[in-house]
Design a protein around this motif. Structure first.
Motif, PDB file in Angstrom:
ATOM      1  N   GLN A  19      -0.526  12.080   0.834  1.00 21.56           N
ATOM      2  CA  GLN A  19      -0.927  11.166   1.870  1.00 21.56           C
ATOM      3  C   GLN A  19      -1.694  12.115   2.846  1.00 21.56           C
ATOM      4  N   GLY A  20      -2.338  11.480   3.830  1.00 18.75           N
ATOM      5  CA  GLY A  20      -3.049  12.155   5.009  1.00 18.75           C
ATOM      6  C   GLY A  20      -4.351  12.818   4.490  1.00 18.75           C
ATOM      7  N   LEU A  58      -6.897   8.873   0.862  1.00 26.59           N
ATOM      8  CA  LEU A  58      -6.818   8.350  -0.320  1.00 26.59           C
ATOM      9  C   LEU A  58      -6.496   6.567  -0.222  1.00 26.59           C
ATOM     10  N   ASN A 106       4.578   3.249  10.993  1.00 23.43           N
ATOM     11  CA  ASN A 106       3.955   4.631  10.665  1.00 23.43           C
ATOM     12  C   ASN A 106       2.370   4.237  10.193  1.00 23.43           C
ATOM     13  N   ALA A 116       2.073  -4.549   8.994  1.00 27.76           N
ATOM     14  CA  ALA A 116       2.004  -2.795   8.818  1.00 27.76           C
ATOM     15  C   ALA A 116       3.246  -2.366   9.298  1.00 27.76           C
ATOM     16  N   ARG A 117       3.753  -1.335   8.508  1.00 24.44           N
ATOM     17  CA  ARG A 117       4.918  -0.556   8.970  1.00 24.44           C
ATOM     18  C   ARG A 117       4.376   0.312  10.399  1.00 24.44           C
ATOM     19  N   MET A 129       0.919  -1.147   0.149  1.00 23.87           N
ATOM     20  CA  MET A 129      -0.127   0.009   0.009  1.00 23.87           C
ATOM     21  C   MET A 129       0.809   1.099  -0.105  1.00 23.87           C
TER      22      MET A 129
HETATM   23  C1  LIG Z   1      -0.072   4.568   4.840  1.00 25.81           C
HETATM   24  C2  LIG Z   1      -0.693   4.866   3.688  1.00 25.81           C
HETATM   25  C3  LIG Z   1      -0.911   4.016   2.900  1.00 25.81           C
HETATM   26  C4  LIG Z   1      -1.958   5.595   4.401  1.00 25.81           C
HETATM   27  O1  LIG Z   1      -2.709   6.284   3.433  1.00 25.81           O
HETATM   28  P1  LIG Z   1      -3.275   7.777   3.383  1.00 25.81           P
HETATM   29  O2  LIG Z   1      -4.255   8.103   2.432  1.00 25.81           O
HETATM   30  O3  LIG Z   1      -2.062   8.674   3.696  1.00 25.81           O
HETATM   31  O4  LIG Z   1      -4.141   7.728   4.787  1.00 25.81           O
HETATM   32  P2  LIG Z   1      -5.034   8.766   5.721  1.00 25.81           P
HETATM   33  O5  LIG Z   1      -5.156   9.906   4.999  1.00 25.81           O
HETATM   34  O6  LIG Z   1      -5.768   8.133   6.597  1.00 25.81           O
HETATM   35  O7  LIG Z   1      -3.484   9.344   6.699  1.00 25.81           O
HETATM   36  C5  LIG Z   1      -2.519   8.541   7.002  1.00 25.81           C
HETATM   37  C6  LIG Z   1      -1.676   9.471   8.120  1.00 25.81           C
HETATM   38  O8  LIG Z   1      -1.040  10.463   7.499  1.00 25.81           O
HETATM   39  C7  LIG Z   1      -1.053  11.617   8.345  1.00 25.81           C
HETATM   40  N1  LIG Z   1      -1.093  12.953   7.709  1.00 25.81           N
HETATM   41  C8  LIG Z   1      -1.718  14.009   7.539  1.00 25.81           C
HETATM   42  N2  LIG Z   1      -1.441  14.942   6.837  1.00 25.81           N
HETATM   43  C9  LIG Z   1      -0.455  14.572   6.117  1.00 25.81           C
HETATM   44  C10 LIG Z   1       0.274  15.008   5.313  1.00 25.81           C
HETATM   45  N3  LIG Z   1       0.223  16.211   4.729  1.00 25.81           N
HETATM   46  N4  LIG Z   1       1.401  14.185   4.688  1.00 25.81           N
HETATM   47  C11 LIG Z   1       1.502  12.990   5.089  1.00 25.81           C
HETATM   48  N5  LIG Z   1       0.717  12.426   6.244  1.00 25.81           N
HETATM   49  C12 LIG Z   1      -0.107  13.348   6.953  1.00 25.81           C
HETATM   50  C13 LIG Z   1      -2.548  11.433   9.021  1.00 25.81           C
HETATM   51  O9  LIG Z   1      -2.910  12.270  10.179  1.00 25.81           O
HETATM   52  C14 LIG Z   1      -2.439   9.867   9.145  1.00 25.81           C
HETATM   53  O10 LIG Z   1      -1.726   9.718  10.446  1.00 25.81           O
HETATM   54  P3  LIG Z   1      -2.254   8.534  11.430  1.00 25.81           P
HETATM   55  O11 LIG Z   1      -2.346   7.228  10.260  1.00 25.81           O
HETATM   56  O12 LIG Z   1      -0.900   8.002  12.297  1.00 25.81           O
HETATM   57  O13 LIG Z   1      -3.257   8.913  12.161  1.00 25.81           O
HETATM   58  C15 LIG Z   1       0.085   6.325   3.079  1.00 25.81           C
HETATM   59  O14 LIG Z   1       0.122   7.297   4.129  1.00 25.81           O
HETATM   60  C16 LIG Z   1       1.577   5.820   2.837  1.00 25.81           C
HETATM   61  O15 LIG Z   1       1.699   5.528   1.654  1.00 25.81           O
HETATM   62  N6  LIG Z   1       2.565   5.857   3.667  1.00 25.81           N
HETATM   63  C17 LIG Z   1       4.012   5.633   3.392  1.00 25.81           C
HETATM   64  C18 LIG Z   1       4.034   4.238   2.838  1.00 25.81           C
HETATM   65  C19 LIG Z   1       3.452   3.132   3.819  1.00 25.81           C
HETATM   66  O16 LIG Z   1       3.849   3.261   5.103  1.00 25.81           O
HETATM   67  N7  LIG Z   1       2.719   2.289   3.438  1.00 25.81           N
HETATM   68  C20 LIG Z   1       2.185   1.327   4.290  1.00 25.81           C
HETATM   69  C21 LIG Z   1       3.235   0.133   4.344  1.00 25.81           C
HETATM   70  S1  LIG Z   1       2.388  -1.124   5.505  1.00 25.81           S
END
Ligand SMILES: CC(C)(COP(=O)(O)OP(=O)(O)OC[C@H]1O[C@@H](n2cnc3c(N)ncnc32)[C@H](O)[C@@H]1OP(=O)(O)O)[C@@H](O)C(=O)NCCC(=O)NCCS
Length: 144
Positions: A80-81, A84, A111, A108-109, A73
């Motif tokens: 992000q955040g 999506l 983070n 899950a990582r 994922m």
């Molecule tokens: C993990 C991931 C898939 C979640 O998808 P997403 O669309 O970002 O999910 P959300 O919108 O629910 O936000 C995820 C987090 O980003 C935080 N966030 C808020 N604004 C943000 C910004 N501008 N930039 C980055 N993260 C932000 C949110 O607070 C939330 O934190 P929390 O989950 O600790 O509460 C995505 O953040 C991602 O690709 N992360 C990096 C790769 C990764 O770790 N993948 C998962 C491998 S197991």
């Protein structure tokens, strides 16, 4: 925006590029390390914007008649955040339900723990450490 299953060479190029940029490049991993041999037997989701540019990716792989795993994922860093990731996760969960899978698992990582918790996944155990620094947690969700 919409979620597609990559089929065209350009879809696959975008799919793997995003996987690499989010999940491998920040840890100086070599090109190609984003690919997995079992990709060939998995189902892939590519979230694209109105102009067809990749916003996020994810993968579903059936491990057993009753279990499938979510993997790889990744949302583009500047997107992000914004929720999506939920769209891709729900899309893959819907496919798993169509397969009549009962349980979804994932690694899950650290983070991403809260992201998966918010989506109903529960921690089972602390698992491996990737690239010497990324702690993972096995998580699961019953979908039937
Ligand atoms: C993990 C991931 C898939 C979640 O998808 P997403 O669309 O970002 O999910 P959300 O919108 O629910 O936000 C995820 C987090 O980003 C935080 N966030 C808020 N604004 C943000 C910004 N501008 N930039 C980055 N993260 C932000 C949110 O607070 C939330 O934190 P929390 O989950 O600790 O509460 C995505 O953040 C991602 O690709 N992360 C990096 C790769 C990764 O770790 N993948 C998962 C491998 S197991």
């Amino acid at each position: 925006m919409k979620i597609i299953a990559p089929t065209q060479p350009d879809d696959w190029a975008q799919y793997y590029r995003l996987r690499y940029e989010v999940l491998r490049q920040p840890w100086q991993q070599p090109a190609g390390s984003e690919r997995s041999p079992d990709d060939a037997t998995a189902t892939h989701a590519l979230l694209v914007d109105e102009s067809g540019k990749a916003l996020g990716v994810g993968r579903l792989h059936q491990h057993a008649p009753e279990e499938a795993q979510i993997r790889f994922m990744a949302i583009r860093p500047d997107q992000q955040g914004k929720g999506l990731g939920n769209l891709i996760l729900k899309h893959l969960e819907d496919i798993a339900r169509q397969w009549q899978v009962k349980q979804l698992t994932l690694q899950a990582r650290e983070n991403a723990l809260n992201f998966y918790r918010r989506n109903g996944y529960k921690e089972i155990e602390k698992s491996h450490v990737l690239f010497g620094e990324i702690q993972h947690y096995k998580m699961a969700k019953d979908i039937i």
